[in-house]
Design a protein around this motif. Structure first.
Motif, PDB file in Angstrom:
ATOM      1  N   GLY A 322       0.451  -0.811  -0.487  1.00 49.12           N
ATOM      2  CA  GLY A 322      -0.034   0.332  -0.131  1.00 49.12           C
ATOM      3  C   GLY A 322       0.487   1.146  -0.175  1.00 49.12           C
ATOM      4  O   GLY A 322       0.537   2.526  -0.114  1.00 49.12           O
ATOM      5  N   ALA A 323       2.118   1.350   0.401  1.00 52.05           N
ATOM      6  CA  ALA A 323       3.003   2.857  -0.330  1.00 52.05           C
ATOM      7  C   ALA A 323       2.183   3.108  -1.505  1.00 52.05           C
ATOM      8  O   ALA A 323       2.590   2.346  -2.514  1.00 52.05           O
ATOM      9  CB  ALA A 323       4.510   2.682  -0.081  1.00 52.05           C
TER      10      ALA A 323
ATOM     11  N   LEU B  84      -4.145   3.047  -6.800  1.00 48.70           N
ATOM     12  CA  LEU B  84      -4.328   1.420  -6.279  1.00 48.70           C
ATOM     13  C   LEU B  84      -3.073   1.262  -5.249  1.00 48.70           C
ATOM     14  O   LEU B  84      -3.710   0.064  -4.689  1.00 48.70           O
ATOM     15  CB  LEU B  84      -3.680   0.588  -7.999  1.00 48.70           C
ATOM     16  N   ALA B  85      -2.561   1.989  -5.332  1.00 48.76           N
ATOM     17  CA  ALA B  85      -1.441   1.780  -3.978  1.00 48.76           C
ATOM     18  C   ALA B  85      -2.675   2.015  -2.773  1.00 48.76           C
ATOM     19  O   ALA B  85      -3.001   1.368  -1.830  1.00 48.76           O
ATOM     20  CB  ALA B  85      -0.718   2.929  -3.777  1.00 48.76           C
ATOM     21  N   ALA B  86      -3.581   3.004  -2.574  1.00 51.16           N
ATOM     22  CA  ALA B  86      -4.681   2.856  -1.586  1.00 51.16           C
ATOM     23  C   ALA B  86      -5.189   2.163  -1.639  1.00 51.16           C
ATOM     24  O   ALA B  86      -5.381   1.417   0.011  1.00 51.16           O
ATOM     25  CB  ALA B  86      -5.030   4.160  -2.074  1.00 51.16           C
ATOM     26  N   LEU B  87      -6.155   1.314  -2.662  1.00 51.28           N
ATOM     27  CA  LEU B  87      -6.628  -0.119  -2.936  1.00 51.28           C
ATOM     28  C   LEU B  87      -6.178  -1.094  -2.068  1.00 51.28           C
ATOM     29  O   LEU B  87      -6.952  -1.937  -1.541  1.00 51.28           O
ATOM     30  CB  LEU B  87      -7.378  -0.225  -4.245  1.00 51.28           C
ATOM     31  N   ARG B  88      -5.658  -1.412  -2.465  1.00 51.82           N
ATOM     32  CA  ARG B  88      -4.263  -2.418  -2.463  1.00 51.82           C
ATOM     33  C   ARG B  88      -3.909  -2.482  -0.575  1.00 51.82           C
ATOM     34  O   ARG B  88      -4.215  -3.582   0.120  1.00 51.82           O
ATOM     35  CB  ARG B  88      -2.862  -2.191  -2.401  1.00 51.82           C
ATOM     36  N   ASN B  89      -3.479  -0.947   0.060  1.00 56.67           N
ATOM     37  CA  ASN B  89      -3.615  -1.420   1.060  1.00 56.67           C
ATOM     38  C   ASN B  89      -4.737  -0.951   2.102  1.00 56.67           C
ATOM     39  O   ASN B  89      -4.863  -2.351   2.808  1.00 56.67           O
ATOM     40  CB  ASN B  89      -3.192   0.278   1.569  1.00 56.67           C
TER      41      ASN B  89
END
Lengths: 407, 237
Positions: A322-323, B84-89
């Motif tokens: 999530g970085a 996408l990064a925020a979603l993965r997180n």
């Protein structure tokens, strides 16, 4: 992502690679220490020149017997004194001049009791104290009457006072100057070093008539090697200089096209040249030191690039969980910044300590100014950002899948 | 939670091309399927069959060349990399074959890492990480670094990390590939338990039949296409 977490992450990365962090920092440490030390030495020199200029007296002319060139060839000035006491009186009469003193310089052995001391002796008039802006520590200067009568009275500099009299009060004591007895009537306030590095306080001043009769035993009565003159203000320096030139050419009957038999020097202008020379020198020292700072910055960039390559997998993991790109960018930027600022802090300590050592052990004048400290910190910050940005951007630009595959 | 009636994952005609020296390699040639909340799916296939590419797309690590991907009703195929990064997180957890823990950090810090990117404060995330570690049975190992743990323990830390932000889906890519068979079954037991007790949707990539047997649905890839998609009776955890 919270800002403090960035510092936590950076700190963790730096302490887990202690040796590498230390070596990376070393460039910054040396750079900052060099800048601080060089600026301290440069500014110390500047401060010394400034105080020398102030101690010399302001708006000062020195008029020397003889020309510096004769028919195009250099000749030694002052071999045959062409200036007279009445030249000095005439110069004092000029509108732009406050005071003018004829000076007959020399050296002599002083004796008091069982002690003796070799020093420079100046035969002059009371105007000398005016043109040199030289106050008394105790006692008084001699008078015009003392000059006219050739009185055997002397005013001594602080160093002579210390060397011959120690704790004793010199006023009223008789010293022998080249065997001739003189009564000490005053002690001059301390001035320190002159621009050419001589100790101005190592001197004895006597009436010019007495000096010529009793000490130098010369046949040049009423003549002086030098005349020192003070202009009314720094704005009138040029007018005063041409006034002196014109006056002396008239008095010495020098025709058009003939060389002067005297030389007028604007000492204040010379001093300013000296000051700007030291300023340039200190700038140069600072610039050379700044180069090492830049080299230190390049060292940081180099190691950060290696570190990004080595930690590609870590970057991939961080991105997978999530970085965002800017989180990775900040992580490496803050790491570079932390390196350069810690390096800067250590460098400041070393530089200030080094300046102290140079000042105390080598006896050079040093001055660590808040401005130079602020500059070092500011430049280190900029270097951290500048040289940290490229590696950080390449880390942030990695593709998460590729990065995860890296070994 | 997911909207009733709508699948959690829905892909239509998903294609992914990779440029190669010899032209374009089509890793995925039109995949359409959907996965509902709470499912436990095993994806199988030989290497080069496209299963890893499919996983990377589902895991929002990559974007498709063509086709659409809706996660919980939202089209993610056109999102920016930061989105996408925020979603993965927030929504997705990953478990990898090689564990992929950060070696210089303690288990606790590893598990707390996704919470840091979620913007949680230091105290709160350490607390939550400890809770999750206890959930996978490693409460006492929170201050050990990965090198001080066995392979099975490392994979459980990785599972705890994947669970830390309480995501809806966990993607596990060959999670037992580096483990011996006994440890493999322990790890799979943990997965089954998480799927059953916490309702976490699980997508598992594996080429071992006895590992795939833990799932309740089996999807087989071949040459970039789905060649088999069948429900199965899961083995007891």
């Amino acid at each position: 992502m919270i800002f403090t977490s960035l510092f936590e992450t950076a700190w963790h990365a730096l302490v887990t690679h202690r040796m590498r962090s230390f070596l990376t920092m070393l460039g910054m440490v040396i750079g900052v220490a060099a800048v601080i030390l060089m600026l301290a030495i440069g500014q110390g020199a500047q401060a010394m020149v400034r105080s020398s200029i102030e101690s010399m007296g302001s708006n000062l002319f020195i008029i020397m017997s003889g020309a510096t060139t004769s028919g195009g060839a250099r000749v030694a000035g002052g071999m045959a004194p062409t200036l007279t006491f009445s030249d000095a009186d005439a110069i004092r009469g000029l509108g732009d001049i406050v005071a003018a003193a004829p000076v007959s310089p020399g050296t002599a052995q002083l004796i008091y009791g069982g002690l003796n001391w070799n020093t420079s002796v100046y035969g002059t008039t009371p105007d000398y104290a005016v043109v040199r802006d030289w106050p008394m520590e105790s006692g008084g200067f001699f008078s015009e009457a003392d000059v006219r009568s050739g009185a055997r009275v002397a005013v001594i500099g602080a160093v002579v006072g210390r060397e011959l009299f120690g704790d004793e009060d010199p006023i009223g004591k008789i010293i022998r100057i080249r065997q001739a007895p003189f009564e000490v009537i005053g002690v001059l306030a301390a001035k320190g070093q002159s621009l050419d590095g001589r100790d101005q306080d190592d001197t004895v001043i006597v009436p010019i008539t007495s000096a010529q009769q009793k000490i130098f035993s010369s046949s040049m009565r009423n003549r002086a090697r030098l005349i020192m003159a003070q202009a009314v203000s720094d704005k009138r320096m040029d007018a005063a200089e041409s006034g002196i030139n014109e006056l002396l050419r008239n008095r010495h009957r020098i025709g058009v096209g003939q060389d002067d038999d005297f030389t007028v020097r604007n000492l204040t202008a010379l001093a300013e040249t000296a000051a700007s020379t030291t300023r340039i020198m200190s700038l140069l020292l600072g610039a050379i030191a700044a180069i090492s700072l830049v080299v230190g910055g390049i060292g940081i960039m180099n190691i950060m690039l290696v570190s990004v390559t080595e930690r590609t997998r870590e970057i991939g993991i961080r991105m997978a969980i999530g970085a965002r790109r800017r989180d990775v960018l900040w992580q490496f930027l803050i790491e570079a910044l932390t390196l350069s600022l810690i390096g800067c802090a250590i460098g400041l300590g070393l530089g200030i300590g080094g300046a102290w050592l140079v000042g105390n052990l080598a006896g050079l004048p040093v001055a660590v100014t808040p401005a130079s400290v602020l500059m070092a910190v500011g430049v280190s910050f900029l270097i951290g950002v500048f040289f940290g940005f490229y590696p950080a951007r390449s880390a942030a630009g990695l593709d998460p899948i590729e990065a995860l595959r890296a070994q | 939670m997911a909207t009733p009636g709508k699948p959690l994952i829905e892909v239509v005609d998903l294609e992914k091309d990779y440029p190669t020296g010899a032209g374009v390699f089509q890793a995925l040639r039109g995949v359409s399927l959907s996965i509902a909340t709470g499912e436990f799916v095993a994806i199988m296939g030989a290497s080069g069959s496209g299963k890893s590419t499919f996983m990377n797309l589902l895991g929002c690590l990559d974007r498709p060349t063509r086709g659409s991907y809706h996660l919980d009703g939202i089209d993610v195929s056109r999102m920016s990399s930061d989105q996408l990064a925020a979603l993965r997180n927030r929504e997705i957890g990953f478990v990898f074959q090689g564990f992929n823990l950060l070696p210089k950090m303690t288990s606790l810090d590893n598990v707390a890492l996704p919470l840091m990117y979620a913007g949680m404060g230091r105290q709160a995330r350490r607390q939550q990480a400890q809770t999750v570690l206890e959930r996978v049975g490693l409460g006492e190992r929170s201050h050990h670094t990965p090198l001080q743990l066995s392979g099975g323990q490392q994979q459980r830390v990785a599972i705890a990390r994947a669970m830390a932000t309480r995501p809806r889906i966990i993607f596990a890519d060959e999670p037992t590939g580096n483990l011996d068979s006994e440890t493999s079954h322990q790890v799979m037991g943990l997965f089954s338990q998480l799927n059953r007790d916490e309702g976490i949707t699980l997508v598992l990539v594996t080429h071992e039949a006895d590992i795939a047997a833990y799932a309740r649905r089996r999807i087989r890839f071949q040459d970039g296409r789905v060649v088999e998609d069948v429900p199965q009776k899961a083995v007891a955890a």
